[in-house]
Design an enzyme around this catalytic site. Sequence first.
Site, PDB file in Angstrom:
ATOM      1  CD  GLN A 282      29.876 -93.637 -11.416  1.00 41.07           C
ATOM      2  OE1 GLN A 282      29.790 -92.455 -11.172  1.00 41.07           O
ATOM      3  NE2 GLN A 282      30.956 -94.338 -11.108  1.00 41.07           N
TER       4      GLN A 282
ATOM      5  NE  ARG B 103      39.733 -90.468 -14.450  1.00 40.30           N
ATOM      6  CZ  ARG B 103      39.752 -90.060 -15.713  1.00 40.30           C
ATOM      7  NH1 ARG B 103      39.262 -88.880 -16.024  1.00 40.30           N
ATOM      8  NH2 ARG B 103      40.240 -90.823 -16.666  1.00 40.30           N
ATOM      9  CB  CYS B 104      39.158 -91.159  -5.703  1.00 46.41           C
ATOM     10  SG  CYS B 104      39.956 -91.607  -4.154  1.00 46.41           S
TER      11      CYS B 104
ATOM     12  CD  GLU C 266      39.347 -94.688  -9.681  1.00 53.59           C
ATOM     13  OE1 GLU C 266      38.126 -94.671  -9.516  1.00 53.59           O
ATOM     14  OE2 GLU C 266      40.122 -95.332  -8.960  1.00 53.59           O
TER      15      GLU C 266
END
Length: 793
Positions: A222, A369-370, A739
């Site tokens: 990513q 997802r944080c 998120e």
Amino acid sequence: MTAQDEIKIGGLGSSRRRVEDARFVRGKGNYVEDVVLPGMLHMEILRSPIAHARIKSIDTTKAWQVPGVKLVLTGEMAAQRNLAWMPTLSYDTQAVLATDKVRFQGQEVACVVATSPYIARDAIDLIDVEYEPLPPIVNPMQAVAPGAPLIRDDKAGQTDNVCYRWEVGDKEGTDRAFAAADVISTMKLHYPRSHPSPIENCGSVADYNKATGKLTVYMTTQAPHIVRAAVALIAELPEHLIRIISPDIGGGFGNKVPVYPGYVCSILASILTDRPVKWIEDKSGNLMSTGFARDMYLDAEMALTHDGRILAVRMHADSDNGAFFADAQPSKFKIGLLHSAFACYNVPVAHMTAQGCYTNKAPGGVAYRCSFRVTEAMFFQERMVEAAAQDVGLDPAEFRRRNLLRDDQFPHRTAFGFLVDSGQYHKCLDIGLNAIGYDQFLKDRAEAASRGRLLGIGISTMTEPLGAGNSREYDILGIKMFDAAELRVHPTGKAVLKIGAQTQGQGHETTFAQIVTHELGIPAADIVVEHGDTDHTPFGMGTYASRSTPVAGAATAMVARKIKAKARKLAAHLLEVSEEDVEWELGRFYVRGAPSRGATIQECAMAAYANMPDGMEPGLENNAYYDPPNLTWPFACYIATVEVDPATGVWDVLRFVAVDDCGVRINPMVVEGQIMGGLTEAYAMSNMQFQTYDEDGNIVGGNYMDYLLPTAWETPGFELHEVTTPCPHHPIGAKGVGECAAVGGPAAFVNAVMNAIADSGVRNIDMPVLPDRVWDALRTGRDVSCPPPVKTD
């Protein structure tokens, strides 16, 4: 042109279909597994079956004898190249291949490189490793207990299993507020370890060209640019001779931010064999060893007045970081942004302490997802708020209404030092309560209770700091967390946008084009967005922590404005007027006072290559680096209603209402998809995702029979509502949303279940709120706390 025209050409507010899907739905995506290079070899990894053990010997003789095997790589061989250990993104060290001992089940011990993955897999089974088992540690309490075995005995000066201590806030002021409190509410919580579970596992294809000295790595990352910097540090190769290509990614969720040993091993193997080497992680390896999330313990108190006003908050967190401190997070914040807790509430003073511990588990904590531990912050916050409302005898909605920041309190400096600049928190709460029919549900709940039915309602109100990148405070490995964009407009008015951010399903190729459309009026269909190749895109810190739109999206808007500034000069030249007499409307410059005389952005683009004024540099292209002045602060209110079966503990979601304020929405359809996906993951974390460890350090939940993911059958429906408060410092007013639902959603589900069984006297059930835990709580009237180790018999 009008705002409606912008919708038609795919600008802001257009629910433009995702252009990526044209290839994905046809099976034409290009993933790391699809990369095939001439002479390519395949690598497989041998992983430790034991959580903690000394390595007495490794015998690779039989593996070398398998036909087709080209290399058997051990930690001892890697050490000869100074690659047995590597730096992590948190300034720790991590074993690439174990040399002295293994420190978690699934740790990489050796690699085999062969002409096919099947040969490599067969040869892996022939490697004989002799282990001397050591006592395992599976939670922070064991890690700091007297006589605990030292996990990181490789580190000079390391005398215990603590990897960091950190604190923030005003301790003395907090102590004074607690001394004056009417009520003190307490809560102990565990946010269990979760796994991002992307469809595509990690993988890489490393290709070292000895003739040119250049290393090209196709990689599931990513953050290709920061990985290139890390590879340069690890492999001791010059950065300009390293190319990282991140093609299509089958989901990341934070899992694909860290640098994994498999990547480094494939690079070393390519250097040693002088051939390309592919490594594709299997599902078991992914579940056992890649970047985990959460695994944090909270011991907290809230000081309150009799009428439900928050006076102060005191929090202590213990983080289970696994065998290596390998979180990818800003260097300054050892516990991430956990201190963003209570940012949406009017809390006068607060103090937080935190401690991270080494354990015999795979490294992790942040991924999934944080925005750097904000998921834990918001869950802890909303569970504490729910308990506090109960302790002062207030309705949970009314408690929030009394303590949420009012519109006239922005900008607001939180007790932990964040600057929250905008929001309409009470409006979001009211919309959610009205949509769920709050007052009527309370009546229905009371009526159902008289017939033995257990109904519950849970609220979660949260704000999340997104867009880490202001260089005063945020860096990784010393590199500031800004982002960049390059924009080139061709003579015919078509454009190519290059960004440093990397998509894993967020729709960047669709939405970033829409930002350019909004700024320049070029139809979105005429704009191509490129990313994921360090040789051909500008530097960026990557896509995680919902920083794409807040940072890279802002850079896109800023570079488009630079293009517009030059185009204005070209328009003045074409229209034969001074630049001061040129006005702009979407896609077109015109003469002030004579709107019929104009030049389109496409005509200006042609002039940049064919009819530029004397002294002007040809071409219409530019770049921009964006260093945000502050984080962005989206807000959300999530409300769930549930029914609990008292005979079995099974709970069903009746309704779920989501109200999101993420600032200006670029593509409403994409935003709604992000919210629904995040809520699905929130439901999974609260209801079924179960990954823990037994007393021997064996992972429980290391396969998809035990680690459950929700399908369309289990996932409830979601009712979405919208509030828009533009971000005051973002160029287009966007705040980010990727998120928020996964961050704020879990508490709504858990609060609903706890509300349904409130009469039992049970205060907390740790996630996942499995039916047997609910049944046990109802049967005993006691809280159910579930940190590892667990019994597996």
